[in-house]
Design a protein around this motif. Structure first.
Motif, mmCIF file in Angstrom:
data_model
loop_
_atom_site.group_PDB
_atom_site.id
_atom_site.type_symbol
_atom_site.label_atom_id
_atom_site.label_comp_id
_atom_site.label_asym_id
_atom_site.label_seq_id
_atom_site.Cartn_x
_atom_site.Cartn_y
_atom_site.Cartn_z
ATOM 1 N N SER A 191 12.698 33.463 -14.037
ATOM 2 C CA SER A 191 13.070 34.486 -14.800
ATOM 3 C C SER A 191 14.290 34.188 -15.655
ATOM 4 O O SER A 191 14.972 32.891 -15.153
ATOM 5 N N GLY A 192 14.950 35.074 -16.307
ATOM 6 C CA GLY A 192 16.082 34.802 -17.092
ATOM 7 C C GLY A 192 17.115 34.593 -16.157
ATOM 8 O O GLY A 192 17.940 33.581 -16.142
ATOM 9 N N PRO A 193 17.624 35.638 -15.457
ATOM 10 C CA PRO A 193 18.650 35.665 -14.126
ATOM 11 C C PRO A 193 18.461 34.354 -13.553
ATOM 12 O O PRO A 193 19.452 33.483 -13.223
ATOM 13 N N GLY A 194 17.277 34.127 -13.010
ATOM 14 C CA GLY A 194 16.814 32.848 -12.138
ATOM 15 C C GLY A 194 17.357 31.686 -12.743
ATOM 16 O O GLY A 194 17.726 30.740 -12.090
ATOM 17 N N LEU A 195 16.884 31.480 -13.958
ATOM 18 C CA LEU A 195 17.279 30.222 -14.675
ATOM 19 C C LEU A 195 18.552 30.036 -15.134
ATOM 20 O O LEU A 195 19.163 28.927 -14.792
ATOM 21 N N VAL A 196 19.368 31.158 -15.172
ATOM 22 C CA VAL A 196 20.799 31.046 -15.183
ATOM 23 C C VAL A 196 21.564 30.410 -13.819
ATOM 24 O O VAL A 196 22.196 29.691 -13.827
ATOM 25 N N ALA A 197 20.742 31.183 -12.765
ATOM 26 C CA ALA A 197 21.423 30.770 -11.501
ATOM 27 C C ALA A 197 21.150 29.093 -11.136
ATOM 28 O O ALA A 197 22.129 28.689 -10.580
ATOM 29 N N ARG A 201 23.778 26.105 -10.534
ATOM 30 C CA ARG A 201 23.867 25.401 -9.226
ATOM 31 C C ARG A 201 23.849 23.933 -9.681
ATOM 32 O O ARG A 201 24.242 23.200 -9.120
ATOM 33 N N TYR A 202 22.932 23.529 -10.766
ATOM 34 C CA TYR A 202 22.887 22.175 -11.043
ATOM 35 C C TYR A 202 24.236 21.622 -11.690
ATOM 36 O O TYR A 202 24.502 20.608 -11.576
ATOM 37 N N ALA A 203 24.985 22.529 -12.205
ATOM 38 C CA ALA A 203 26.139 22.097 -12.818
ATOM 39 C C ALA A 203 27.308 21.919 -11.944
ATOM 40 O O ALA A 203 28.246 20.983 -11.707
ATOM 41 N N VAL A 204 27.139 22.665 -10.715
ATOM 42 C CA VAL A 204 28.188 22.460 -9.782
ATOM 43 C C VAL A 204 27.724 21.114 -9.014
ATOM 44 O O VAL A 204 28.822 20.422 -8.594
ATOM 45 N N GLN A 205 26.513 20.948 -8.931
ATOM 46 C CA GLN A 205 26.176 19.514 -8.258
ATOM 47 C C GLN A 205 26.621 18.374 -9.048
ATOM 48 O O GLN A 205 26.729 17.355 -8.457
ATOM 49 N N GLY A 206 26.785 18.446 -10.278
ATOM 50 C CA GLY A 206 27.085 17.548 -11.267
ATOM 51 C C GLY A 206 25.945 16.312 -11.369
ATOM 52 O O GLY A 206 26.397 15.202 -11.617
ATOM 53 N N ARG A 207 24.824 16.836 -11.208
ATOM 54 C CA ARG A 207 23.782 15.659 -11.289
ATOM 55 C C ARG A 207 23.314 15.112 -12.717
ATOM 56 O O ARG A 207 22.663 14.241 -12.914
ATOM 57 N N TYR A 208 23.606 16.256 -13.696
ATOM 58 C CA TYR A 208 23.103 15.826 -14.993
ATOM 59 C C TYR A 208 24.255 16.156 -15.800
ATOM 60 O O TYR A 208 25.196 16.786 -15.999
ATOM 61 N N ARG A 209 24.025 15.177 -17.106
ATOM 62 C CA ARG A 209 24.959 15.408 -18.302
ATOM 63 C C ARG A 209 24.520 16.487 -18.918
ATOM 64 O O ARG A 209 23.397 16.702 -19.245
ATOM 65 N N LEU A 216 29.055 27.445 -18.975
ATOM 66 C CA LEU A 216 28.874 27.929 -17.476
ATOM 67 C C LEU A 216 29.586 29.118 -17.488
ATOM 68 O O LEU A 216 30.525 28.930 -16.504
ATOM 69 N N SER A 217 29.544 30.203 -18.101
ATOM 70 C CA SER A 217 30.628 31.369 -17.967
ATOM 71 C C SER A 217 29.826 32.568 -17.383
ATOM 72 O O SER A 217 28.473 32.400 -17.344
ATOM 73 N N ASP A 218 30.507 33.497 -17.426
ATOM 74 C CA ASP A 218 29.746 34.927 -17.013
ATOM 75 C C ASP A 218 28.690 35.284 -18.229
ATOM 76 O O ASP A 218 27.914 36.164 -17.672
ATOM 77 N N ALA A 229 17.858 23.077 -24.087
ATOM 78 C CA ALA A 229 16.912 22.111 -23.841
ATOM 79 C C ALA A 229 16.188 21.438 -25.007
ATOM 80 O O ALA A 229 15.922 20.307 -25.075
ATOM 81 N N ALA A 230 16.011 22.233 -26.105
ATOM 82 C CA ALA A 230 15.366 21.796 -27.503
ATOM 83 C C ALA A 230 16.226 20.728 -27.928
ATOM 84 O O ALA A 230 15.781 19.959 -28.736
ATOM 85 N N ALA A 231 17.476 20.788 -27.629
ATOM 86 C CA ALA A 231 18.529 19.801 -28.159
ATOM 87 C C ALA A 231 18.460 18.399 -27.329
ATOM 88 O O ALA A 231 19.270 17.485 -27.372
ATOM 89 N N GLY A 232 17.726 18.514 -26.094
ATOM 90 C CA GLY A 232 17.806 17.193 -25.305
ATOM 91 C C GLY A 232 18.683 17.251 -24.193
ATOM 92 O O GLY A 232 18.763 16.348 -23.317
ATOM 93 N N ASP A 233 19.318 18.423 -23.765
ATOM 94 C CA ASP A 233 20.397 18.617 -22.832
ATOM 95 C C ASP A 233 19.584 18.278 -21.343
ATOM 96 O O ASP A 233 18.789 18.999 -21.098
ATOM 97 N N GLU A 234 20.064 17.261 -20.708
ATOM 98 C CA GLU A 234 19.599 17.016 -19.368
ATOM 99 C C GLU A 234 19.602 18.245 -18.564
ATOM 100 O O GLU A 234 18.591 18.353 -17.733
ATOM 101 N N LEU A 235 20.571 18.902 -18.195
ATOM 102 C CA LEU A 235 20.883 19.886 -17.388
ATOM 103 C C LEU A 235 19.817 21.101 -17.740
ATOM 104 O O LEU A 235 19.073 21.384 -16.835
#
Length: 327
Positions: A191-197, A201-209, A216-218, A229-235
């Motif tokens: 879902s939209g909110p689920g994808l944002v959440a 989580r991935y940003a906090v983990q720091g696993r992806y450039r 990553l704000s409110d 994603a269309a621009a190739g962003d890993e996260l």
């Protein structure tokens, strides 16, 4: 088009943000449309006043050409009784929608109500991507995850009108809390909110450039994630891949139980992220079901542009059902 020379249906989609209305010909042509902000905090009576204000002029002008009014709404919808229960996004506990709307309108046009995802499914059956199919599942990915099932050419609503609540299939009982009260429901990711959440989580983990870092704000949105994603962003790509995997698990459950020939994916996020979600969903589906059940299975995007057009299809569907009962 001359409204007096063709059969017409009125469709209304009552969402948490807006009320969309459409005047639709039997071939699916959009004759007219209008919308208002829902403002559900005013209560159901005020919302239904606005629905009547939207559709009343069409009824006055269309006369006998109007075959009926179809209304799609969130919540648990008993179409036979014309009632809506537990529409959380609208703040409705129990609303006799059909009776209240008919009290506000003149004329004899029948009113039909269905769960919004069911209305979208019938829209695809009557006007869209599922024309010619008797067995398919509609999946709507937006602010939540909804579903509608057509089997043998008929809509499945279940014993208490709760069939196809795909978003509330718990895939991880130890996962995130869902607004329904359970944990790890599919829509906590798909879902939209689920994808944002998930992106947070991935940003906090720091696993992806990622270039999403400063965003990553409110006010981070699912649309921004899709754009990155269309621009190739890993996260962003990783978050959509995970959402696609969860979607594939939901589709696999549908395949195992229903054996559909087709999945139609709709909703704002479902369409915007279709090319990112579906390859991962299809791979997960293939891992979890018999080859014969998925090899020829089609997964296609929705072809019905307006949710209100989907609601209008309720008129043609129930018109057909009444004709079948009388034969």
């Amino acid at each position: 088009m001359d409204a007096a020379s063709t059969e017409l249906a009125i469709g209304v989609d009552v969402g948490a943000t807006k009320i969309a209305a459409a005047l639709v010909a039997r071939d699916g042509e959009l004759v007219d449309s209008d919308q208002l902000l829902t403002r559900p905090e005013r209560g159901s009576a005020a919302v239904l006043d606005d629905v009547a204000r939207l559709v009343g002029p069409w009824l006055d002008r269309g006369g006998g050409a109007i075959r009926g009014i179809g209304v799609g709404t969130p919540g648990q919808v008993n179409s036979a009784a014309g009632t809506v229960h537990n529409a959380v996004n609208l703040g409705w506990d129990e609303v006799p929608l059909v009776a209240e709307l008919q009290d506000r309108l003149t004329g004899e046009a029948p009113v039909w109500v269905q769960k919004d995802a069911n209305a979208s499914a019938l829209g695809e059956l009557v006007f869209g991507a599922a024309r010619g199919y008797d067995d398919f599942v509609y999946v709507g990915v937006g602010s939540g995850l909804g579903g509608g099932v057509v089997a043998g050419g008929r809509l499945l609503t279940g014993d208490d009108w709760n069939a196809a609540e795909l978003g509330h299939l718990s895939l991880d009982p130890a996962g995130r809390l869902c607004p329904c009260g359970n944990r790890g429901c599919a829509e906590t990711v798909v879902s939209g909110p689920g994808l944002v959440a998930l992106a947070r989580r991935y940003a906090v983990q720091g696993r992806y450039r990622s270039a999403l870092g400063p965003e990553l704000s409110d006010d981070l949105t699912a649309e921004q994630i899709v754009e990155h994603a269309a621009a190739g962003d890993e996260l962003a790509l990783a978050a959509l891949a995970e959402a696609g995997k969860w979607l594939g698990i939901v589709l696999a459950a549908c395949v195992a139980i229903l054996n559909p020939a087709l999945f139609v994916v709709g909703g704002g996020l479902g369409l915007a992220a279709f090319d990112f979600l579906v390859p991962h969903a299809r791979a997960e589906l293939a891992r979890r079901t018999l080859a014969g059940s998925h090899q020829d299975l089609e997964i296609v995007p929705s072809q019905v542009a307006s949710s209100a057009v989907g609601a209008a299809s309720l008129v043609w569907y129930f018109d057909r059902e009444r004709g079948a009962e009388n034969n």
